[in-house]
Design a protein around this motif. Structure first.
Motif, PDB file in Angstrom:
ATOM      1  N   ASP A 172     -35.656 -62.079 -44.114  1.00 56.09           N
ATOM      2  CA  ASP A 172     -36.771 -62.656 -43.368  1.00 56.09           C
ATOM      3  C   ASP A 172     -36.844 -64.187 -43.426  1.00 56.09           C
ATOM      4  O   ASP A 172     -37.786 -64.785 -42.934  1.00 56.09           O
ATOM      5  N   TYR A 173     -35.883 -64.820 -44.051  1.00 57.18           N
ATOM      6  CA  TYR A 173     -35.859 -66.285 -44.039  1.00 57.18           C
ATOM      7  C   TYR A 173     -34.420 -66.774 -43.911  1.00 57.18           C
ATOM      8  O   TYR A 173     -33.476 -66.092 -44.298  1.00 57.18           O
ATOM      9  N   LEU A 174     -34.287 -67.948 -43.343  1.00 59.40           N
ATOM     10  CA  LEU A 174     -32.987 -68.572 -43.134  1.00 59.40           C
ATOM     11  C   LEU A 174     -32.773 -69.575 -44.260  1.00 59.40           C
ATOM     12  O   LEU A 174     -33.547 -70.525 -44.409  1.00 59.40           O
ATOM     13  N   SER A 223     -34.392 -69.073 -34.518  1.00 60.19           N
ATOM     14  CA  SER A 223     -35.109 -67.818 -34.316  1.00 60.19           C
ATOM     15  C   SER A 223     -34.646 -67.137 -33.030  1.00 60.19           C
ATOM     16  O   SER A 223     -34.352 -65.923 -33.029  1.00 60.19           O
ATOM     17  N   ASN A 224     -34.555 -67.898 -31.950  1.00 60.95           N
ATOM     18  CA  ASN A 224     -34.072 -67.345 -30.682  1.00 60.95           C
ATOM     19  C   ASN A 224     -32.645 -66.824 -30.814  1.00 60.95           C
ATOM     20  O   ASN A 224     -32.303 -65.756 -30.296  1.00 60.95           O
ATOM     21  N   PHE A 225     -31.820 -67.576 -31.505  1.00 61.69           N
ATOM     22  CA  PHE A 225     -30.420 -67.211 -31.730  1.00 61.69           C
ATOM     23  C   PHE A 225     -30.320 -65.889 -32.506  1.00 61.69           C
ATOM     24  O   PHE A 225     -29.704 -64.925 -32.038  1.00 61.69           O
ATOM     25  N   LEU A 226     -30.941 -65.829 -33.665  1.00 63.14           N
ATOM     26  CA  LEU A 226     -30.805 -64.652 -34.527  1.00 63.14           C
ATOM     27  C   LEU A 226     -31.552 -63.440 -33.970  1.00 63.14           C
ATOM     28  O   LEU A 226     -31.059 -62.319 -34.068  1.00 63.14           O
ATOM     29  N   HIS A 263     -28.121 -63.429 -45.067  1.00 63.63           N
ATOM     30  CA  HIS A 263     -27.486 -62.119 -45.243  1.00 63.63           C
ATOM     31  C   HIS A 263     -28.171 -61.079 -44.372  1.00 63.63           C
ATOM     32  O   HIS A 263     -29.291 -61.279 -43.917  1.00 63.63           O
ATOM     33  N   GLY A 264     -27.488 -59.967 -44.233  1.00 63.73           N
ATOM     34  CA  GLY A 264     -28.103 -58.819 -43.605  1.00 63.73           C
ATOM     35  C   GLY A 264     -29.223 -58.300 -44.490  1.00 63.73           C
ATOM     36  O   GLY A 264     -29.242 -58.541 -45.700  1.00 63.73           O
TER      37      GLY A 264
END
Length: 192
Positions: free
Chosen positions: A108-110, A85-88, A18-19
């Motif tokens: 802060d976590y996926l 991480s690179n994507f987001l 989520h945002g």
């Protein structure tokens, strides 16, 4: 299953986040398109994407990590998380610049859940595509432009979505549509 479980090559996962707070992560059409471009750049090389749904304040992905030949440092999870991480981070930096905002865009976590059961997989597929209906953004599933649902019902058109894997559960496109319009109990939600 924990949201902190490690990614492993060859397995199917439901990935979502989520945002941050009440922040939107998509404000306009251009945001959705840019996010999908980044998804293809960073995630398509390492995973087959079976389904996605982008909502104004969150997203869902259903994917299977490819069996990659060589992973740097021999740490699958670390390598796969670096791609996310690179994507987001790439998306968030562009978003923050465009809207003159600062700070974290995403939680802060996926969140991630490994999918080991076919029943769960099929229900999850339904859940992801029906997210805009469940959240009241649209009344019918085929109106929402920001999910992989339209790619499936337009099966004759080329797509970056790996549709063959999930279509094995349906005899025809009509069966696919009927399943998605049916009521499915999301018993797995209590576990998430």
């Amino acid at each position: 299953m924990s949201n902190k479980e490690s990614f492993e090559l060859g397995y199917v996962y439901h990935v979502y986040t989520h945002g941050n707070g009440k922040d939107l992560i998509f404000r306009e059409n251009e945001n959705y398109r840019y996010f999908l471009d980044k998804l293809l750049k960073y995630i398509a090389p390492i995973a087959e994407i079976y389904a996605y749904c982008l909502m104004p304040n969150h997203f869902h992905l259903l994917l299977r990590f490819k069996n990659l030949k060589s992973i740097p440092d021999n740490d699958e999870h670390k390598y796969l998380m670096k791609q996310f991480s690179n994507f987001l981070n790439g998306y968030a930096k562009a978003y923050n610049k465009k809207y003159s905002r600062k700070g974290a865009l995403f939680l802060d976590y996926l969140k991630r859940k490994r999918v080991d059961d076919e029943k769960y997989l099929k229900k999850l597929f339904h859940y992801i595509h029906n997210n805009p209906v469940s959240h009241g953004f649209v009344e019918v599933i085929d109106v929402w432009k920001y999910s992989s649902y339209l790619s499936y019902i337009n099966f004759h058109k080329e797509s970056k979505i790996e549709r063959k894997e999930m279509m094995q559960y349906f005899d025809t496109i009509k069966d696919f549509v009927e399943y998605h319009k049916s009521n499915v109990e999301y018993d797995f939600l209590t576990k998430e």
